[in-house]
Design a protein around this motif. Structure first.
Motif, short mmCIF file in Angstrom:
data_model
loop_
_atom_site.label_atom_id
_atom_site.label_comp_id
_atom_site.label_asym_id
_atom_site.label_seq_id
_atom_site.Cartn_x
_atom_site.Cartn_y
_atom_site.Cartn_z
N SER A 1 38.86 46.77 45.80
CA SER A 1 38.73 46.85 44.35
C SER A 1 37.41 46.23 43.92
O SER A 1 36.82 45.43 44.65
CB SER A 1 39.89 46.13 43.69
N THR A 2 36.94 46.60 42.74
CA THR A 2 35.63 46.11 42.30
C THR A 2 35.62 44.59 42.11
O THR A 2 34.56 43.99 42.06
CB THR A 2 35.20 46.76 40.98
N ASP A 3 36.80 44.00 42.02
CA ASP A 3 36.84 42.53 41.94
C ASP A 3 36.11 41.93 43.12
O ASP A 3 35.57 40.83 43.06
CB ASP A 3 38.27 42.01 42.03
N TYR A 4 36.17 42.65 44.21
CA TYR A 4 35.61 42.09 45.43
C TYR A 4 34.18 42.55 45.67
O TYR A 4 33.66 42.41 46.76
CB TYR A 4 36.48 42.48 46.62
N LYS A 5 33.56 43.10 44.64
CA LYS A 5 32.25 43.68 44.87
C LYS A 5 31.25 42.65 45.38
O LYS A 5 30.53 42.89 46.35
CB LYS A 5 31.79 44.35 43.59
N PHE A 6 31.26 41.50 44.74
CA PHE A 6 30.35 40.45 45.18
C PHE A 6 30.71 39.98 46.57
O PHE A 6 29.86 39.78 47.43
CB PHE A 6 30.43 39.30 44.20
#
Ligand code: ATP
Ligand code: ATP
Ligand code: MG
Ligand code: MG
Lengths: 260, 336, 235, 373, 461
Positions: free
Chosen positions: B307-312
């Motif tokens: 998920s984009t939450d984990y992009k960093f």
């Protein structure tokens, strides 16, 4: 004692050590000479676990020690000095020596925290030992100086001093003589002989000073372009045509100008 | 046709943004890498230097805009850029004089420089907010798009659109030019080589007649120039807000390090690695796959790796992987 | 008056104790002067003092009659002095060729000729010219260091133990070359632990002990002095 | 005797530093209005003491609040802003010291039943309510499929969750609910994922000059979405100003009423944009404290806390922004007021805004109110 | 007034450390200098107590104590061993997680709904990792090995997701507005301190095993990244600690002010001392915290000092100085690095748990590198890296100014603008920007101290 079998070390496409095989007999003082870039230091580094070999293996008393990390080799009694001095520059000369002995109680946190008595008594012994070495190397006046502030030669002496802090089986000396005053070097030579005779240390030394080699070493191994070129007594080597051409040379072409 | 659609889709949402963002990071990372390469410390103030340079540029842009000067279709900010660069150079040289020079004379450890640069960061931070405030600032003008998604669809009749912004174009081109220039400068010119020599062995550089003050000055001048360019281009593409520049620092450092500190080419590579990994790993491939496979095979989940939450987190994960195999970055950077 | 004359130098590092005491060193034009002495005697310190890398508390340095005591090392380079330090004397992450170029940093003329000469003297360097100096063997590095100084085309060449770690054949070549260089009128100041070979080619020798001049004489005379031989040259 | 001090504790530095100056100005507007009226507790005036909540650092925020209360001696606090620091200040400092806090912007549902000894109020509604309103707004336009992006904090996540469950309960589908972090350099990844998931509109729960704006710009640029549904944090004039006509047709909701309160406040405040998020709420928070003090004739929080609900709610005369002087007079005369203010304050439950919302739409590059809920 | 005094005091701080250098005198004897630095610090806090309030002073003190412990942890890693850990934030966050998992009340419904699934997927994760490591170790490098590894990981992920997904959703659906997570064990929160240390230590061990081969800035960015990953997980995995929705209302190890205010003995005590019960209750609570924190600080400090001044410390210095050489002298550099890395992280983890205890809530959004990593680094360097006392002092000084920079900054602004007309545009602009004086003041203080004391206030011996 040490047996090197078909050792090779490659940097990129360049073989610094190339299929070198040699043996260092127990109790000997073996000299290792050869032109600059012959691969002597690299060979030492591979034996001492700094580099992983590209091929071949190293045996210590029959045990395969290829690729063991340096500290395991140290524990097996294999010591080495560095050609370019690797002192602990922010520590004093005495501390440089005192950190060497293995298995100090004070190096285990538990003992350091809760057994101050044991640590203190050990420290006293180690300190005494370090002072002896300092005395011997004629660097007493800089014993409390930071090692980084030593002169070039003093640093080399310190390199040597560290190997004298423990009971070693075999010591690899990489040009301890370079930059050391010749008078002191003679004393060091005597010490090496004594350690060899009295305590049974085996030595293997790289050196470019032929007098020094001649006085101490038997046998002498010559390396060139990564492999062993010749081996024998110093006299054999000195008269070996190949060695003369590659390494020894024939002296000065220009006659020194003798001033009036 | 489907294949083309799939490709355009991917380009629009992954390739173009990643290339543009990668170039932005690369431009920032170049400055960091240069200072690390020459002056041997990680300059935490770089993000805020970018903000400072961009701020001055904006002020000049507004001034030009108010006087009606423009270079349509290009943004006016490009015209103001040289002034921003000059002021930023002045500012950076002043900080060097006031702060860093002292530690250089002391031959202080790199970490002292690093912490001092944090001090500079705090102060610059304050100065920028004092002058222009913490708010979002608009200064972009001129043509916004090279191609717009809608126009593209109409033009090609494809289902998917592709958009490409002017600011993205400028950024990509600038990044490439700057890397080439910097590489050439450091490896081919006398001054460049003397800078590398200085970073290698300061004392010996002195013995070779290299003027350390000049080396340091040139390094800062280049860094300030890069920072202003990067800051302004970033502001043109997104918008200018001081706080984001602080946040930008992290991916910039990641880019510089993954590429190998001290290596200009590495900065570019690092920028792209970070940008692509961020975008590709969190992209939902549902639509993309739908174009490629027969209808009955269409996936009903999003087909999103993470998920984009984990992009960093993802970009750092990739960074870790790279470092595990190449401990000093892709292009074998320096380490002090 | 000698070309280089450093007289009565007294000083030390930072605020530490004095290391040099009234130390005097001179080298005339085209002359080879060699400094020998035990480890830690202050030989390298004396060289650094001559090159202005040390704050002298007393004494002065003149070059060609001009007082350069207050000049920075850079300015001395511009005046035609070149120095090879004892340690960290190469740029490790630059190629051999770039190292040599850096030696010629202040020169504006064509340096290719000099570079060829250096390669001729140290053939191994030509082979390795694209390799980073940090990856060279100890002896090769030493050759790069000397090569870098030669690239300067100096009027005064200062070498701190140039032969440490180099093989006998290269040492001979190096001394040969030094003699040649000196014959072109360049002054050479050199610290050596391979003292006998060095004094052999020296016009003048200094024995430093604890920062003081202990003996000063011609190279030959020092060689033949039994006390010097025994205490400093290893018999 | 002398002046009454009110603390204004907002995140002047940190992630929402660009919103807070206007909020503080709103609160201070109310204070100066009260002071200038000359009718506050027999002619006292109110002064503001600002402190930095940093929005994220509970420790620093608590320290600042501690300073406000025990050192500066404030009699009430307008703040804090972000729910996390608000909870920290409330439980660690305010409750311990018996201090009244009225937050203009902490919307976390968890704050509804936090243990507060009756000291905590908020002029913003809980997110649970807004989730329903947003659902209605969208459903009324016959939109059945949305993608959500929310700012990754308790406000964003709370509202997004509340909205999602209410929207799905009403028969809509949510294709994706993806977080974005505020203040980050780039939102291409988020935009890509949202676009791939699809949906008729994109619901943006965030702040109008932060990640929310970044995602909208990215979506417009790449053609991923044309229409956006804006949460209260996204509603303000600066958004259409910054983005321009592309935003036309987007809609959303923000606390507010059919009363002209918001517009009146806008006229009152000369150089601050009163339509920016939470400005009206901040004004109202400060006004409520002043009115309650007047009603209790005391600046002691433990006394006037009882009066806050009274002045905020009916019965009584409706009070609009700019009419604080009148309100003070009424109260002094023993009358009742029903404060309406800029955000149509109606406190329910344990003291939070009931939440009447105005539905807005962006037309011709400007906000316009199209209805009320 | 307040700030004038504060300003004077910080000036004194500078003066003590610098004057000797400025006038070219021999520096003060170390001991005197150090003691007077600490004395000034104590004085500063006392002044705050006198002129602001004791509550403010004690609140400051408590955070100073926690900061010092964190700084000690970093000092162990950087000061002793030269490991550039810029992931402090992550370890502190793990401490915070421990506080929740130990002390929050269990959510019975959530346990019933999904604990089993979570447990199973955890076991499966461990099994997958073990299988992967086993394969990696025992099969010679080859295409086959890579394929096997890939297969293991993919199958593992799929199976884990199968159990994990539904369990997570079930848990998060339990009363999401206020619960939606498993809750904790409901144990006394003080237990969370050692547990926080253990969490951080375990994480450090895993990280150290993989990343410690990196050097300097590369290690820095790696640890920074890992910290970001840890915080991302905490923010995202709602079933564990409610993610960004925060867990508040954690129990305290000390009494509540309200309870004190209502208990007779305390009111009696307060009246006997002639104090207002309300005010003194919060002073009392803060004092209790201060005592707990001080005990931890002293224990950590004692152990650190002991270790640093023993042969262990000498060995660490040697390793920091020259790894190659230390390795050749028989010291197992890798193991030692791992050891200090884990030790330092444990200390940071403990401090992290303490901080969450003091806050009474876990706010994952609060874990920002600026506050939790850079600020701690500033403490260590400014205090004097390699010196435990320095790190402690750094913790005190930096936190003090981090908080007091705000009033100092606004005072400065007011002084500067006092001469200007009320409606002067510049004046208004400046006053409105006061908040930014905080970072700036912080920066200026940092630069000043570093300028005159480049190796920190109490340098390494
Ligand atoms: N890290 C490296 N990368 C590339 N080449 C290397 C590296 N280290 C050594 N070499 C090359 O390997 C060769 C052997 O080097 P080594 O240091 O072993 O020589 P040596 O015999 O010890 O010489 P010396 O007598 O000059 O010390 C040299 O030609 C050197 O250039
Ligand atoms: N940077 C320094 N700071 C302080 N003391 C130093 C420094 N460098 C050298 N010294 C001290 O000065 C003395 C002389 O050092 P120097 O390097 O001049 O000796 P040297 O004669 O060149 O010896 P060697 O033959 O071993 O190179 C030594 O005792 C050394 O400890
Ligand atoms: Mg060698
Ligand atoms: Mg020397």
């Amino acid at each position: 004692m040490i047996k090197v079998e078909n050792l090779a070390k490659r940097f990129g496409g360049f073989y610094a050590v190339n299929n070198a095989s040699l043996e260092i007999a127990k109790g000997s003082i073996t000299g290792l000479i050869g032109p600059n870039g012959a691969g002597k230091t690299t060979l030492f580094n591979v034996i001492a676990g700094v580099h992983k070999p590209s091929a071949g293996r190293v045996l210590l008393d029959g045990e395969d020690i290829t690729g063991l990390p340096p500290h395991s080799l140290f524990d097996r009694g294999l010591l080495r000095t560095f050609q370019i001095a690797h002192e602990f520059s922010t520590m004093t000369v005495r501390e440089n020596l005192m950190m060497v002995p293995p298995d100090q109680a004070g190096e285990r946190l538990w003992d350091a925290w809760f057994k101050p008595g044991l640590v203190r008594s050990q420290e006293a012994e180690i300190r005494k030992k370090a002072d002896e070495v300092i005395e011997f190397l004629e660097i007493s006046h800089v014993a409390d100086e930071l090692a980084g502030n030593l002169s070039g030669g003093q640093k080399k002496l310190l390199e040597l001093g560290r190997t004298m802090m423990v009971d070693a089986k075999i010591v690899f000396l990489d040009e301890v003589g370079a930059g050391v005053n010749r008078t002191l070097l003679n004393t060091i030579g005597d010490a090496i002989l004594r350690l060899n005779k009295e305590r049974g240390y085996t030595f293997c030394m790289i050196e470019h000073d032929m007098d020094f080699i001649g006085r101490l070493c038997d046998p002498v191994i010559v390396m060139a372009e990564g492999t062993v070129l010749a081996e024998g007594t110093i006299d054999d080597i000195k008269s070996n045509e190949q060695v003369i051409e590659a390494y020894l040379g024939t002296g000065l072409k220009n006659k020194p100008q003798v001033s009036a | 046709m489907e294949l083309l659609n799939a490709f355009i889709l991917l380009s629009n949402f992954v390739l173009v943004p990643a290339i543009a963002y990668g170039s932005q990071l690369a431009l920032g990372a170049l400055g960091v890498t240069l200072i690390y390469g020459i002056l041997r410390f990680s300059n935490f103030a770089h993000g805020d230097t970018m903000a400072f340079g961009a701020m001055v540029t904006i002020l000049f842009t507004w001034w030009f805009q108010s006087m009606g000067i423009s270079i349509d279709p290009l943004p006016t900010a490009l015209l103001a850029l040289p002034f921003g660069i000059l002021c930023c150079i002045g500012f950076v040289l002043a900080t060097d004089r006031i702060v860093y020079r002292f530690y250089r004379r002391q031959k202080a450890a790199p970490v002292i420089f690093l912490i001092a640069s944090m001090g500079v960061m705090f102060v610059t931070n304050g100065i920028v907010r004092f002058i222009i405030g913490p708010n979002d600032q608009q200064f972009a003008d001129g043509e916004r798009f090279i191609v717009k998604a809608r126009t593209f669809k109409q033009m090609t009749g494809l289902e998917e659109g592709l958009s490409f912004k002017v600011s993205q174009g400028i950024t990509v081109v600038t990044a490439i030019l700057v890397v080439i220039a910097l590489f050439w400068f450091l490896n081919r010119t006398r001054t460049g080589k003397s800078m590398r020599a200085y970073s290698d062995n300061e004392d010996l550089a002195l013995l070779s007649g290299i003027n350390p003050d000049k080396v340091v000055m040139v390094a800062w001048i280049i860094a300030a120039t890069l920072a202003t360019i990067a800051g302004t281009l970033y502001g043109l593409d997104k918008s200018f807000k001081p706080f984001t520049y602080l946040q930008l620092l992290l991916p910039i450092f990641a880019a510089a390090i993954v590429g190998g500190l001290g290596s200009p080419i590495g900065a570019i590579a690092g920028g792209f690695v970070i940008a692509f990994s961020e975008i590709m790993v969190t992209y939902a491939y549902k639509k993309f796959i739908a174009y490629l496979v027969p209808e009955s095979w269409e996936p009903d989940t999003l087909v999103q790796l993470l998920s984009t939450d984990y992009k960093f987190a993802v970009s750092f994960m990739i960074l870790l992987l790279v470092l595990l195999f190449r401990p000093t970055g892709i292009f074998a950077g320096k380490s002090v | 008056m000698s070309y280089l004359s450093a007289s009565n130098m007294t000083g030390g590092y930072g605020r530490g104790a004095d290391i040099l005491h009234d130390c005097t060193i001179e080298a005339a034009e085209g002359e080879i002067a060699v400094i020998v002495g035990p480890n830690g005697a202050g030989k390298s310190t004396a060289m650094k003092a001559v090159f202005g890398m040390l704050n002298l508390r007393k004494g002065s340095v003149t070059l060609d009659g001009e007082d350069i005591t207050r000049l920075t090392p850079q300015d001395r380079v511009a005046k035609g002095m070149a120095f090879v330090p004892q340690t960290s004397n190469v740029f490790p992450s630059m190629s051999v060729e770039e190292n040599l170029e850096m030696g010629a940093f202040l020169r504006r003329d064509n340096i290719n000729g000099t570079m060829e000469q250096v390669y001729e003297l140290f053939p191994i360097l030509k082979e390795k010219r694209r390799q980073n100096a940090g990856e060279l063997s100890g002896g090769q590095r030493q050759q790069v260091a000397v090569g870098r100084a030669l690239m300067t085309q100096p009027k005064l060449l200062m070498l701190d133990e140039p032969t440490a770690g180099v093989s006998p054949i290269v040492m001979d070549e190096l001394f040969d070359r030094i003699i040649e260089v000196a014959r072109t009128g360049i002054s050479i100041l050199m610290v050596e632990q391979n003292a006998r070979q060095a004094l052999n080619i020296a016009d003048k020798g200094y024995v430093l002990v604890q920062g003081r001049n202990r003996f000063t004489d011609t190279g030959e005379a020092l060689m033949n002095d039994p006390e010097v031989r025994k205490s400093f040259l290893g018999g | 005797h002398g002046d009454v001090k009110l603390g204004v504790i907002l995140g002047f530095t940190g992630p929402i530093e660009s919103l807070t100056p206007a909020m503080a100005a709103g609160a201070e507007q109310a204070m100066s209005e009260v002071s200038e009226s000359g009718k506050f507790m027999g002619g006292k005036s109110i002064t503001s003491v600002r402190a930095d909540s940093t929005c994220v650092d509970s420790a620093a925020a608590s320290a600042a609040a501690e300073r406000l209360i025990t050192s500066d001696g404030v009699s009430g606090i307008v703040g804090a802003d972000c729910s996390g620091v608000t909870t920290a200040i409330l439980t660690n400092v305010a409750v311990a010291n018996g201090m009244v806090m009225i937050s203009p912007s902490a919307t976390s549902p968890a704050l509804s039943d936090v243990e507060d000894n009756g000291l905590f109020f908020r002029t913003s509604p809980s997110d649970a309510r807004q989730g329903q309103v947003m659902t209605e707004v969208i459903m009324d336009r016959d939109i059945k499929s949305v993608a959500i992006t929310y700012t990754n904090n308790d406000y964003g996540k709370g509202l997004a969750d509340a909205f999602q469950s209410s929207f799905e309960a009403a028969g809509g589908t949510v294709t994706i609910s993806a977080a974005h972090e505020d203040g980050k350099a780039d939102y291409s990844a988020e935009v890509g994922a949202l676009a791939a998931a699809g949906g008729d509109v994109l619901v943006v729960v965030g702040y109008l000059d932060q990640g929310g704006k970044g995602v909208i710009e990215g979506s417009l640029d790449s053609g991923a979405f044309d229409t956006f549904v804006l949460s209260d944090g996204m509603v303000g004039d600066s958004l259409p100003e910054a983005i321009g006509s592309d935003l036309n047709g987007s809609f959303g909701q923000a606390p507010g009423t059919d009363s002209e309160g918001a517009a009146m406040l806008n006229d009152l405040m000369a150089d601050v944009d009163a339509s920016a998020p939470y400005v009206a709420e901040s004004y109202d928070a400060a006004a409520l404290i002043a009115l309650a003090m007047q009603a209790a004739d005391s600046t002691d929080p433990s006394v006037y806390k009882e009066k806050i609900m009274d002045v905020a709610n009916a019965p009584g005369e409706k009070i609009m922004p700019g009419e604080l002087g009148k309100a003070l007079e009424i109260i002094a005369g023993g009358g009742d007021v029903d404060y309406v203010g800029g955000s149509n304050v109606e406190l329910i439950g344990a003291g939070e805004s009931a939440g009447s919302y105005r539905e807005i739409e962006i037309k011709d590059g400007a906000l316009s109110t199209v209805g009320f809920r | 007034m307040i700030v004038t005094l504060l300003g004077l005091a910080c000036f004194a701080l500078l003066v003590v450390s610098l004057t000797p250098r400025l006038v070219g005198m021999a520096p003060l004897p170390d001991r005197i200098r150090n003691v007077s630095l600490f004395a000034i610090m104590a004085l500063l806090i006392t002044i705050v107590g006198l002129i602001q309030s004791w509550n403010v002073a004690l609140a400051l003190l408590n955070l100073c104590l926690i900061s010092s412990i964190m700084a000690l942890g970093v000092n162990i890693q950087w000061g002793y061993a030269g490991l550039l850990n810029v992931g402090i934030m992550g370890f502190a966050a793990l401490g915070g997680v421990a506080a929740v998992l130990i002390s929050a009340d269990p959510v019975a419904d959530a346990w019933a709904a999904g604990a089993l699934g979570i447990f199973v997927s955890f076991i499966l994760a461990v099994v997958t990792v073990m299988a992967a490591i086993y394969t990696y170790r025992n099969i010679a490098p080859s295409m086959a090995r890579n394929l096997a590894l890939f297969a293991i990981i993919v199958i593992g992920l799929v199976v884990i997701r199968y159990f994990y997904g539904p369990a997570r959703d079930a848990i998060e659906d339990v009363n999401p507005a206020s619960e939606g997570y498993l809750g904790g064990l409901g144990l006394p929160i003080i237990l969370a301190w050692p547990v926080g240390g253990v969490f951080a230590g375990l994480a450090a061990w895993v990280i150290g095993k993989t990343a410690l081969g990196l050097r300097s800035d590369y290690l820095a960015i790696a640890t920074l990244g890992i910290a970001e990953i840890i915080v991302a997980i905490i923010k995202h995995e709602d079933w564990l600690t409610r993610g960004v929705k925060n867990v508040s209302g954690l129990p305290r190890p000390v009494p509540y002010e309200i309870d004190l205010q209502q208990s007779q003995w305390f009111v009696d005590l307060a009246t006997r001392l002639g104090q207002d019960p309300a005010l003194s209750s919060s002073v009392f609570v803060k004092l209790c915290y201060a005592i707990l924190f001080a005990i931890v600080l002293l224990a950590v400090l004692w152990l650190s000092e002991r270790a640093l001044n023993s042969p262990w410390g000498r060995m660490m210095r040697a390793i920091r100085d020259n790894e190659v050489s230390a390795n050749a002298m028989g010291k197992d550099v890798v193991a030692r690095h791992l050891q200090v890395f884990v030790l330092g992280s444990i200390v940071v983890g403990i401090a992290g748990a303490m901080l969450t205890t003091l806050d009474g809530q876990l706010t994952p959004g609060a874990y920002q590198p600026l506050r939790f990593t850079f600020l701690i680094w500033v403490m260590v360097i400014l205090g004097g890296s390699g010196n435990n006392w320095g790190a402690v002092l750094g913790g005190f000084v930096v936190w003090f100014f981090w908080i007091q920079a705000e009033p100092i900054g606004s005072w400065l602004m007011e002084t500067i603008t006092s001469g200007m007309a009320e409606d002067n545009a510049l004046r208004i602009h400046l006053l409105n920007s006061t908040a930014h004086m905080r970072l700036m003041t912080m920066g200026i203080i940092l630069l000043l101290v570093l300028r005159f004391s480049p190796r920190g206030l109490i340098p390494e011996k």
